[in-house]
Scaffold this active site. Structure first.
Site, PDB file in Angstrom:
ATOM      1  CG  HIS A  65      47.506  47.560  42.096  1.00  0.00           C
ATOM      2  ND1 HIS A  65      47.784  48.380  41.115  1.00  0.00           N
ATOM      3  CD2 HIS A  65      47.165  48.071  43.164  1.00  0.00           C
ATOM      4  CE1 HIS A  65      47.572  49.626  41.702  1.00  0.00           C
ATOM      5  NE2 HIS A  65      47.086  49.439  43.119  1.00  0.00           N
ATOM      6  CD  GLU A  68      43.733  47.131  45.382  1.00  0.00           C
ATOM      7  OE1 GLU A  68      43.145  48.474  45.493  1.00  0.00           O
ATOM      8  OE2 GLU A  68      44.782  47.160  45.549  1.00  0.00           O
ATOM      9  CG  HIS A  69      42.938  50.628  41.250  1.00  0.00           C
ATOM     10  ND1 HIS A  69      43.247  51.804  41.046  1.00  0.00           N
ATOM     11  CD2 HIS A  69      44.005  50.032  42.176  1.00  0.00           C
ATOM     12  CE1 HIS A  69      44.317  52.258  41.829  1.00  0.00           C
ATOM     13  NE2 HIS A  69      44.871  51.163  42.502  1.00  0.00           N
ATOM     14  CD  GLU A 145      48.279  52.676  43.122  1.00  0.00           C
ATOM     15  OE1 GLU A 145      47.329  52.384  42.690  1.00  0.00           O
ATOM     16  OE2 GLU A 145      48.446  52.270  44.268  1.00  0.00           O
TER      17      GLU A 145
END
Lengths: 447, 436
Positions: A65, A68-69, A145
């Site tokens: 993840h 992904e950012h 997040e």
């Protein structure tokens, strides 16, 4: 009837309209799926990687993840942020998402901008240029997040604990976003080693959906993705498998922020396997029969209509998963009913179902709704595109996805009972009570 | 027989995409108006209905009546009790959903061409002959009370409820449409029938239909659908000024992260400067592209996962709101950055380049919205509800493009009021102190 805010689980939805779909494979191994819908001059361009959080190395949870950012930072051709700015300058929108079994990137733009999207997406498949500053700032962002999605939500914290208990040995027990203490240590090297290994055409699926011609999409894909070399070291997707579960597991999750006590139970359940989707199709019916509608499902009828045991009941099953998935049921008791009483009533409903079998009329209604879902699905081409991406990154083939509607139509009561006998085994279950602390603020709840 | 006012074919032209949405304005033999997009590719129809008024029509002391009433519409009507009604829907594979907001009660339906007549008859029955059986009332009341308790423990709901209470006081906008434990507990079946009669009325309906149906068929359908509805309802509430002033409200809540809802008065949808305000917000805090707030708070400083702002144009008041969430020890800095950017924008305005980029995005993204029957129906009913003409679709991008740098910077100076910006912060924020 209201759906409660603590609506814990999504209902399954899995259908495909095959008449609009064309597929190819590039020489470097990249799969191409084109879904035509010419009603609006719009295209959705997606690249899916067969790499998700369950593919992460030990100690680096959250790196899929995190990466992904980071894919929105600089490449050799684009400045940091330029990718999204360019999409926006063309009137489009873009985003990305990470799950256990995949990471996916998508843009939605006017159909004549497809080539530009491909050029940029192909660029960042291989040419990312990360800096230490990117790492430091973006790590703060993913920690925020996590704060927002998990730490601030007792239900999400409880679910993490439940998944960790359900999966003793398989990586599905580790949250997609990562454990906080490991996220805090994620480094440039962690991100790059995941990137170098998994972001390769032979590990990727291109899905293009909308107002496009398949041959033209193929030609563009060959121009932009075709030249990227395949990754020879790409590993098999080996995950540690679960040992047989031999004892029911129970958790009590207490948090003063919980306003409404409820319980969740998960059972280890088979997923849709290539060439073998009958059991999964039966579980789709089972979830609907047991807890699909609060009005007509077994739990709804027994606990919300024939008695006042619960304010909410539900069941959920999502069969798209590379490895064994879960079948979940949930219940929020009415005021004055304890979690123990709610659980006993829930178990009585399941026992009765196992004794009686499915109501034939309910079976036919589900069959009919699944058929109609095929028609409604054609109105949502992005949803279709997602289903192909999810399926192909979770071990299914195009043929499996296209066979699925017919397999759903053919499910029998015997199939459902066979699946129910396997799944509703207490020894394969984790039951979680989510509740305020015993001495907590129960003033409003005690009325 | 059927009066068809076929609006000109409206072509959406943008720099990057063109879509043809042919909106037909249909009036049924019985006099009900609707907008239709006729498209026969897929054998189903999507219907959207907005009834103006919604929860703002709750009578004195009956807060939560419209909400509970709306949740009960799907609990049976005519000779069908809750379960029989749902079985009927499942058998037809039709979907009806009913929701209520501050300014509208909304109905969304989709049904297959094969079942159209039966589905429309059932939808009409639900809008004219509800049962409100006592067991259903008690069951759904229990669910509403459960939701109210959950909201009381949800930081975002706490922030929102606090902000609206401080901004609107005794006006319906000043309280949660769910009502309170006390008000919902006291609602009677008669209260719900009253709310139903007040809210679901013919002359406050906007209707959009998209899909596999001809104008003639739609005319007949509309008359079946609206047969038996009362003509009109009680007066709508008065307009209300935004009564919140600059400062901060801090509400202690046990969480590692604080959430903040902030804002001040906004702009009326009918104000000629609304287009400039819309673009201004897109640049400052919009969600479609990298906004200044996202750049400053997230990208440069890593203080949040998400920050944004949005114009809220309600029927009786207008707000300019935003929200952010940050760890307790960082929310203070996030608030400071937002206040600074708000002030900088009011003072300096935007650059010609920012304006051009925002226009390109806004005008390019617009045609992309029209890509599904249900989505189109939703857009069309929203346009009617807002008072926009059907040809707005064709002119909207031109109006966006007509906004000049001078316009937008004049609007920035007038609309953005850094001294009036009020933050409601829920959490355990470090170094953030309430001002009242």
């Amino acid at each position: 009837m209201l759906r409660l805010l603590c609506a814990f689980l999504l209902l399954p939805a899995a259908v495909a309209a095959q008449d609009q779909v064309t597929t190819y494979t590039l020489d470097n191994g990249m799969n191409v799926v084109v879904i035509e819908d010419h009603r609006a001059p719009v295209v959705t361009h997606m690249v899916w990687y067969r790499a998700g959080s369950a593919d992460e190395p030990p100690g680096a949870s959250g790196v899929a993840h995190f990466l992904e950012h980071l894919l929105f930072k600089a490449t050799d051709d684009l400045a940091s942020g330029e990718f999204s700015a360019t999409v926006a300058a063309n009137g489009g929108s873009d985003n990305a998402f990470t799950s256990y079994d995949y990471t996916a990137y998508f843009q939605r733009v006017a159909a004549d901008r497809l080539e530009l999207m491909m050029r940029m997406e192909a660029d960042r498949m291989n040419d990312l240029r990360l800096t230490p500053e990117d790492i430091a700032t973006e790590r703060d962002v993913i920690l925020e997040e996590r704060n927002q999605r998990v730490e601030a939500r007792p239900g999400a914290l409880a679910r993490e604990q439940m998944m960790a208990s359900q999966y003793l040995n398989h990586r599905y027990g580790v949250p997609i976003i990562g454990w906080k203490h490991e996220m805090e240590t994620l480094s440039l090297e962690d991100a790059l080693s995941f990137y170098d290994l998994y972001y390769s055409p032979n590990n990727a699926i291109l899905v293009v959906a909308g107002d496009v011609v398949p041959e033209e999409v193929l030609a563009l894909a060959e121009d932009y993705y075709g030249p990227i070399p395949a990754e020879p070291q790409l590993p098999d997707r080996f995950r540690s498998e679960e040992p047989p579960q031999t004892a029911p597991r129970r958790l009590v999750f207490e948090d003063p922020r919980v306003a409404q006590p409820y319980l969740l139970r998960s059972y280890l359940a088979p997923e849709r396997d290539a060439g073998d989707q009958t059991a999964a199709a039966a579980l789709v019916y089972l979830a609907d029969l047991i807890g699909g509608s609060p009005f007509t499902s077994e739990l709804g009828k027994a606990l919300q209509f024939d008695s006042d045991v619960a304010v909410y009941t539900g069941a959920g099953y999502d069969g798209i998963s590379l490895d064994d998935t879960t079948f979940t049921i949930s219940l929020a008791p009415s005021v004055g009913v304890t979690l123990e009483e709610g659980e006993a009533a829930m178990d009585a409903v399941i026992a009765q179902f196992l004794a009686d079998g499915p109501d034939p009329e309910a079976m036919e209604r589900i069959r009919n709704q699944q058929k109609a879902a095929q028609i409604y699905a054609r109105d949502d081409v992005q949803g279709l595109a997602r289903r192909y991406g999810q399926g192909l990154t979770s071990g299914l083939t195009v043929e499996d996805l296209q066979a699925w509607p017919e397999i759903l139509q053919a499910v029998t009561a015997e199939d459902v009972m066979a699946a129910a006998q396997v799944v509703f085994d207490p020894r394969r279950s984790v039951t979680t009570y989510i509740t305020p602390p015993a001495e907590g603020p129960t003033e409003e709840l005690s009325q | 027989m059927i009066r068809l006012a076929l609006a000109a074919v409206m072509t959406l032209c943008a720099a990057t995409a063109q879509a043809e949405i042919e909106v037909q304005e249909v009036t049924s033999p019985g006099g009900t108006d609707a907008w239709l997009v006729e498209t026969h590719e897929i054998p189903f129809v999507a219907v959207e209905i907005f009834f103006r008024g919604g929860a703002s029509l709750d009578r004195e002391g009956k807060r939560g009546a419209a909400n509970l009433m709306t949740a009960l519409i799907e609990e049976g009507s005519g000779d069908l009790d809750a379960q029989a009604f749902q079985i009927e829907l499942e058998t037809m594979a039709a979907e009806f959903s009913y929701d209520v907001y501050d300014d509208a009660l909304t109905v969304s339906a989709r049904f297959l061409t094969d079942n159209r007549d039966a589905a429309v008859a059932l939808l009409n029955q639900s809008l004219t002959d509800p049962r409100f059986d006592e067991p259903a009332i008690e069951r759904v009341r229990g669910q509403v009370l459960s939701n109210i308790r959950s909201d009381a423990q949800d930081p975002n709901d706490i922030a929102s409820e606090t902000f609206y209470r401080e901004a609107f006081g005794a006006h319906p906008y000043g309280s949660d449409l769910n009502g309170t434990i006390e008000s919902v507990s006291a609602l009677t079946r008669d209260d719900l029938l009253q709310s139903f009669d007040d809210t679901i009325v013919r002359d406050r309906a906007s209707v959009a239909v998209v899909g596999d149906i001809t104008p003639e068929e739609l005319g007949a359908m509309l008359d079946t659908l609206f047969d038996g509805l009362p003509d009109s309802g009680p007066p709508l509430p008065e307009d209300v000024a935004v009564g919140i002033s600059g400062g901060q409200t801090v509400i202690e809540f046990p969480s590692p992260q604080s959430v903040a809802l902030f804002g001040h008065a906004g702009m009326d949808r009918e104000d000629p400067d609304y287009f400039a305000a819309y673009i201004l917000n897109e640049i400052l805090g919009g969600s479609g592209r990298q906004s200044i707030l996202m750049e400053e708070v997230r990208e440069k400083r890593g203080l949040t996962y998400g920050v944004g702002s949005y114009l809220v144009a309600k029927d009786h008041a207008d707000l300019y709101l935003g929200s952010v969430a940050s760890a307790n020890d960082r929310i203070g800095e996030a608030i400071e950055v937002i206040r600074d950017e708000w002030a900088r924008m009011a003072e300096d305005g935007v650059t010609a380049e920012q304006l051009a980029e925002a226009k390109t995005y806004i005008t390019g993204a617009y045609p992309l919205r029209f890509d599904g029957n249900a989505r189109i129906a939703n857009i069309l009913v929203g346009m009617q509800f807002t008072g926009l003409p059907a040809d707005y679709i064709a002119t909207r991008n031109d109006r966006m493009n007509a906004v000049t740098l001078e316009d937008i910077n004049r609007v920035a100076g007038a609309l953005l009021k850094p001294e009036a910006l009020h933050f409601v912060v829920v959490g355990q924020p470090e170094g953030v102190v309430g001002t009242n």
